[in-house]
Design an enzyme around this catalytic site. Structure first.
Site, short mmCIF file in Angstrom:
data_model
loop_
_atom_site.label_atom_id
_atom_site.label_comp_id
_atom_site.label_asym_id
_atom_site.label_seq_id
_atom_site.Cartn_x
_atom_site.Cartn_y
_atom_site.Cartn_z
N ASP A 1 22.75 87.92 31.34
CA ASP A 1 22.48 86.05 31.99
C ASP A 1 22.63 86.11 33.80
O ASP A 1 22.63 84.33 33.23
CB ASP A 1 22.41 85.34 30.77
CG ASP A 1 21.54 84.86 30.96
OD1 ASP A 1 21.18 84.63 31.19
OD2 ASP A 1 21.78 83.15 30.12
N LYS B 1 33.13 74.86 25.52
CA LYS B 1 31.78 75.06 25.05
C LYS B 1 31.64 74.89 23.36
O LYS B 1 32.78 75.83 22.87
CB LYS B 1 32.12 75.82 25.46
CG LYS B 1 29.86 76.34 25.45
CD LYS B 1 29.38 77.58 26.82
CE LYS B 1 28.05 77.54 26.58
NZ LYS B 1 27.37 78.27 26.65
N GLY C 1 27.35 68.89 30.30
CA GLY C 1 26.36 70.49 30.32
C GLY C 1 25.87 70.35 29.13
O GLY C 1 27.22 70.27 27.98
N GLY D 1 23.03 72.65 26.94
CA GLY D 1 21.89 73.88 26.81
C GLY D 1 21.60 74.40 25.55
O GLY D 1 21.87 73.75 24.96
N GLY D 2 20.75 75.76 25.03
CA GLY D 2 20.42 75.68 24.20
C GLY D 2 21.07 76.49 23.27
O GLY D 2 21.29 76.68 22.13
N MET D 3 22.46 77.22 24.07
CA MET D 3 23.68 77.35 22.77
C MET D 3 24.85 76.45 23.15
O MET D 3 25.73 77.09 21.65
CB MET D 3 24.57 78.74 24.03
CG MET D 3 23.36 79.45 24.25
SD MET D 3 24.46 80.80 25.40
CE MET D 3 25.20 81.38 23.92
N GLY D 4 25.14 75.28 22.98
CA GLY D 4 25.78 74.45 22.67
C GLY D 4 25.76 73.23 23.67
O GLY D 4 25.58 73.25 25.21
N ASP D 5 26.95 72.42 23.73
CA ASP D 5 27.41 71.40 24.85
C ASP D 5 29.04 72.24 25.52
O ASP D 5 29.52 72.78 24.74
CB ASP D 5 27.74 69.79 23.78
CG ASP D 5 25.83 69.78 23.90
OD1 ASP D 5 24.98 70.23 23.38
OD2 ASP D 5 26.35 69.02 22.31
N VAL D 6 28.67 71.00 26.60
CA VAL D 6 29.89 71.67 27.13
C VAL D 6 31.02 70.54 27.95
O VAL D 6 30.34 69.52 28.31
CB VAL D 6 30.07 72.42 28.40
CG1 VAL D 6 31.52 72.60 28.93
CG2 VAL D 6 29.15 73.71 28.86
#
EC number: 2.7.11.1
Length: 566
Positions: A139, A45, A23, A25-30
């Site tokens: 969120d 994460k 995954g 996203g804007g906050m980082g990678d998983v």
């Protein structure tokens, strides 16, 4: 790290071997990662470089990861660890085999109302537990809801939640959330409470029913719609949706937070009531199927590349399809997310009784026929009711401590909110056993003059379920910043509120009835008196108080627990 950053698959990050990017996203990678120290597969994460270097976010994440770690609810993704390696923040979570709700909606289109209600019910249970612990998510959206093959739902990303007990970190707080699901007060100077999560969950319910968020358009138009536009009616958007859902959505999305449902449980109960009678039974069947699915626990040893986790066992008697039929939306190229170990969470839900209480408020369409769970191992964490408290721990734990608290005592609340998560982890790891003692010497300082005794009684009602995790969760929830009464306050908590608190952490109807009836008040008085005598035996009279078996513990030292368990 940004959306164009290269994958770090196959590289080492501290003790973690990054196996697969699952995954971004804007906050980082998983990543699906192998923890080479603990020999287990996890979801890791890695926060973006921008966030990792932001001191405000760093403070937020440290606080919120601790808050999330305190939540013991099967629909909340458990956090194993968090921290920083080489300047990059990370969160280590349990891995699940599931797909996020957003991807599910893109692939399948709107959900059948019974399925939508069943999923929202589970996420509502997670949120109510968080709210009882003094946390808000901030969120709630389909991307943060994971659904397994048997419709067991999880709420993820509590790492950006805002603990209501903490001072606001407003520099970043204004950017947390997703516009399609943000309550009107989030766009103003008004203080956003936990009811902003209820608003967001209602938006998710609307999208599950119709296939689209309540408001669409560019950012400014969506913001304006949340604030000023009439609340949409799902029955006019998709044929076949009962008109009763219009009122459910209208209340859950009320512009004034005080006009919304009081809890997510209230929202989900109203949504269930809005279903046709046959669909109410289907929703209950979906919940039962998700809660009783039997899975083997994944191995804790390293897994060779390409190995797949066990899939949930399908339920033999699936509910009939709901009509009218709808055309599915175009299939997304997005891959399902491998996340937190559903097997472990389902086993916990079965063995510990922390799953959805199907007997209330929804009816069951038939008897439960699942086989009884196997007996626990000899060294399992167990619960024993004592004459002055409750023991929680394993027989092999090397250290046993006594913890004394009083339900109204402010320092007791601070102590529990600070250390409950770490204590629970140590107990689960069989490093520590705890004798919990609740006293009632501040009864006269409560508005009802007997609140402490009633809280003690409620704790023994919950202990009667013989579930160590449930008891520890309720014990901690009594001291939540938004629940614990203050000394000489104008009001305190009623038995109904104590019963609701027990319900939010997963207590069964028998425990809830016990609390409402006051049946354990005499027992509570006796055991609280005995606990006071035990405390006096340690030459102590105040709370909180911790005894390690040989000496008083200085819990003002943040490292006290680490020192105790080595």
């Amino acid at each position: 790290m940004d959306g164009t950053a290269e994958s770090r698959e196959g590289t080492q990050f501290g003790p973690y071997r990054l196996r697969r990017l699952v995954g971004r996203g804007g906050m980082g990678d998983v990543y699906e990662a192998e923890d080479t120290v603990r020999e287990r597969i996890v979801a890791l994460k890695l926060m973006s470089e921008t966030l990792s270097s932001d001191p405000v976010f760093r403070t937020r994440m440290q606080r919120e990861a601790r808050t999330a770690g305190r939540l013991q609810e099967p629909h909340v993704v458990p956090i194993h660890d968090f921290g920083e390696i080489d300047g990059q923040l990370y969160v280590d979570m349990r891995l699940i085999n599931g797909v996020d709700l957003a991807a599910m909606l893109r692939r399948q289109g709107p959900l059948a109302p019974p399925r939508a209600v069943a999923i929202v019910r589970q996420i509502g249970s997670a949120l109510d537990a968080a709210h009882a612990a003094g946390a808000t998510h901030r969120d709630v959206k389909p991307e943060n809801i994971l659904v397994s093959a048997d419709d067991f739902a999880y709420l993820v990303d509590f790492g950006i939640a805002s603990a209501t007990t903490d001072e606001k970190l407003t520099q970043l707080g204004n950017t947390v959330g997703t516009l399609y699901y943000m309550a009107p007060e989030r766009f103003s100077e008004s203080h956003a409470t936990y009811r902003a999560d209820i608003y967001a969950l209602t938006c998710v319910l609307y999208e599950c029913l119709t296939g689209s968020p309540p408001y669409q358009g560019d950012q400014l138009s969506v913001m304006g719609a949340h604030i000023n536009q009439a609340i949409p009616r799902p029955s006019t958007v998709r044929p076949g949706i009962p008109v009763a859902f219009d009122a459910v959505i209208a209340r859950g999305m009320a512009k004034n937070p005080e006009d919304r449902y009081v809890t997510c449980g209230d929202l989900s109960a109203a949504a269930h009531a809005a279903l046709a009678t046959a669909d109410q039974d289907r929703a209950t069947d979906i919940l039962r199927r998700s809660q009783v699915a039997k899975l083997p626990v994944p191995s804790t040893h390293p897994v060779s590349p390409g190995t797949r986790w066990p899939q949930p066992t399908p339920w033999a008697g699936g509910a009939p399809p709901w009509g009218p039929p709808s055309s599915p939306l175009p299939r997304s190229a997005r891959q399902p997310w491998l996340w937190v170990g559903v097997a472990v969470a389902v086993v916990v839900a079965l063995a510990g009784g922390l799953g959805i209480a199907l007997a209330h408020p929804w009816r069951s369409s038939g008897p439960r026929t699942s086989a009884p769970p196997p007996p626990p191992p000899a060294d399992a964490v167990e619960l024993r009711v004592l004459n002055d408290g409750v023991f929680v721990g394993s027989s092999v734990a090397p250290t046993t401590i006594d913890i004394f608290n009083e339900p109204i005592c402010p320092p007791c609340g601070s102590f529990i909110r600070s250390y409950a998560s770490d204590i629970d982890t140590a107990v689960a790891d069989k490093q520590l056993a705890v004798r919990y003692h609740l006293l009632n010497f501040l009864d006269d300082q409560s508005h009802s003059k007997n609140y402490s005794t009633r809280a003690v009684a409620a704790s023994y009602c919950v202990a009667g379920q013989n579930d160590p995790k449930l008891y520890a969760s309720f014990y901690s929830a009594l001291f939540g910043s938004d629940f614990q009464p203050q000394e000489n306050a104008a009001s305190d908590r009623t038995d109904a509120e104590l019963a609701h608190l027990a319900q939010t952490v997963g207590a069964e109807p028998t425990a809830i009835s016990c609390i409402k009836s006051g049946a354990d008040l005499g027992t509570a008085q006796t055991k609280a008196t005995n606990a006071s005598e035990t405390l006096a035996g340690f030459n102590a009279s105040g709370t909180p108080f911790v005894w390690d078996g040989s000496m008083v513990v200085n819990y003002q030292d943040p490292s006290w627990l680490a020192r105790l368990i080595g």
